[in-house]
Design a protein around this motif. Structure first.
Motif, short mmCIF file in Angstrom:
data_model
loop_
_atom_site.label_atom_id
_atom_site.label_comp_id
_atom_site.label_asym_id
_atom_site.label_seq_id
_atom_site.Cartn_x
_atom_site.Cartn_y
_atom_site.Cartn_z
N SER A 125 0.85 -1.14 -0.02
CA SER A 125 0.10 0.01 0.23
C SER A 125 0.78 1.29 0.01
N PHE A 126 0.26 2.41 -0.50
CA PHE A 126 1.03 3.41 -0.70
C PHE A 126 1.55 3.88 0.62
N TYR A 150 3.27 2.15 -5.68
CA TYR A 150 1.82 2.15 -6.28
C TYR A 150 1.07 2.93 -5.55
N THR A 151 0.33 3.83 -6.19
CA THR A 151 -1.19 4.20 -5.83
C THR A 151 -2.08 3.26 -6.26
N HIS A 176 1.14 -5.26 10.26
CA HIS A 176 2.51 -5.65 9.81
C HIS A 176 3.13 -4.38 9.57
N ALA A 177 2.49 -3.24 9.11
CA ALA A 177 2.93 -2.15 8.73
C ALA A 177 3.85 -1.53 9.97
N SER A 228 -0.58 -4.30 2.76
CA SER A 228 -0.90 -4.58 1.31
C SER A 228 -2.14 -4.09 0.78
N VAL A 229 -2.35 -3.63 -0.57
CA VAL A 229 -3.44 -3.60 -1.06
C VAL A 229 -3.87 -4.61 -2.04
N VAL A 230 -4.99 -5.19 -2.19
CA VAL A 230 -5.34 -6.42 -3.09
C VAL A 230 -6.36 -6.15 -4.01
N LEU A 231 -6.07 -6.08 -5.39
CA LEU A 231 -7.14 -5.64 -6.33
C LEU A 231 -7.41 -6.99 -7.12
#
Length: 237
Positions: A125-126, A150-151, A176-177, A228-231
Motif C-alpha cells: 500500500s502507498f 504504487y497508488t 504488519h505495517a 498490502s492492497v489487493v485488487l
C-alpha cells in the motif's frame, strides 16, 4: 498468512491456478487445499524445492483433495513458459513492485488467463510503503528490492491498459505495517533490535493463535495502514 481473500477469488476442483512469484508458496498451498490444480511459479529454483517438498508432505498427510495437483515451474514473469489462456485464476502477490517492466508482466498475466478468468494482484500500500522508504534507504535499494510505490489508481490504470476489467479491492495486514516501520527505523537488517524482536514475536503469536483481539484490531487498521492492497481483476470473456 494469506493476503488474498479466496471469497473474492474463488478456487476449487476443476480450476487451474497460477501462483506467480509464489515465494515460499503460502497461496499455492491454500489453493491446493481447496482442490484446484496449482502451478507455483518463481525465479528462485531453491525456494521452489521447498514448495515442492511441502506439496508432497501435504499429499502424504491427506491435505490434498483427490485429483488436485500441485507443481512447480521455474521461470521469468516477463516470458512465462505457458500457452495463451492456460489458467482460470492467477495470483500475483507482492510481485509487481519488484519488476522494472511491470507492464510486460501484466500483459503476461493477461495472456495466460483464460477469457473470463480472474486474477488477484497485491502490492504494498502507498502510505505504509512511503514511510518505509523515507525511514531507511536500504529497504528499497537492496538487490531484488522494491523499485516503485504504487497508488491504487496507478495499479488499476495499468491493469486496465492491458485489457483487464477492474473489480473490488481491499487492504490487508494492518498489524504488519508498524513492524516494518520499526525495522526501517532501527535499520532494516537489524533483526536483533529488542523492539523489532518483540513486535515480531507478537506477529508470530497472532498468526499461530488468531486471537479475537488482534483480528478485530487488524480489521480496524486495514483500511488505514494495511501493509498490502489487493485488487481483483477479470479478463473479459
Amino acid at each position: 498468512m494469506l493476503t488474498v481473500d479466496f471469497d473474492r477469488l474463488p478456487v476449487g476442483p476443476g480450476l487451474r491456478v497460477l501462483d506467480l512469484g509464489c515465494g515460499a508458496g503460502r497461496h499455492a498451498f491454500e489453493v491446493l487445499r481447496r482442490g484446484a490444480d496449482v502451478v507455483a511459479f518463481d525465479m528462485d529454483a531453491e525456494e521452489l524445492e521447498g514448495v515442492a517438498g511441502m506439496f508432497a508432505a501435504m499429499a502424504k498427510e491427506g491435505e490434498v483433495p483427490e485429483g488436485a495437483v500441485g507443481e512447480t515451474v521455474t521461470g521469468d514473469a516477463l516470458k512465462m513458459p505457458f500457452e495463451d489462456a492456460t489458467f482460470d485464476r492467477v495470483i500475483a502477490a507482492e510481485v509487481l513492485e519488484h519488476i522494472p517492466d511491470d507492464m510486460s508482466a501484466m500483459r503476461e498475466i493477461f495472456r495466460v488467463l483464460k477469457p473470463g478468468g480472474r486474477a488477484a494482484i497485491t502490492v504494498p500500500s502507498f502510505l505504509p510503503e512511503r514511510i518505509c522508504w523515507a525511514l531507511d534507504e536500504a529497504y528499497h535499494t537492496a538487490p531484488g528490492g522494491h523499485v516503485r510505490i504504487y497508488t491504487l489508481a496507478e495499479l488499476s490504470a495499468k491493469l486496465k491498459a492491458v485489457g483487464m476489467e477492474i473489480g473490488s479491492h481491499h487492504h490487508a495486514h494492518g498489524l504488519h505495517a508498524p513492524y516494518w516501520w520499526i525495522k526501517c527505523a532501527v535499520g532494516v537488517g537489524n533483526d536483533d533490535h529488542p523492539l523489532a524482536k518483540a513486535y515480531h514475536e507478537l506477529l508470530v503469536w497472532d498468526i499461530m493463535k488468531r486471537p479475537a483481539v488482534t483480528r478485530i484490531a487488524e480489521t480496524l487498521l486495514n483500511p488505514f495502514i494495511g501493509k498490502s492492497v489487493v485488487l481483483y481483476v477479470r479478463k473479459p470473456a
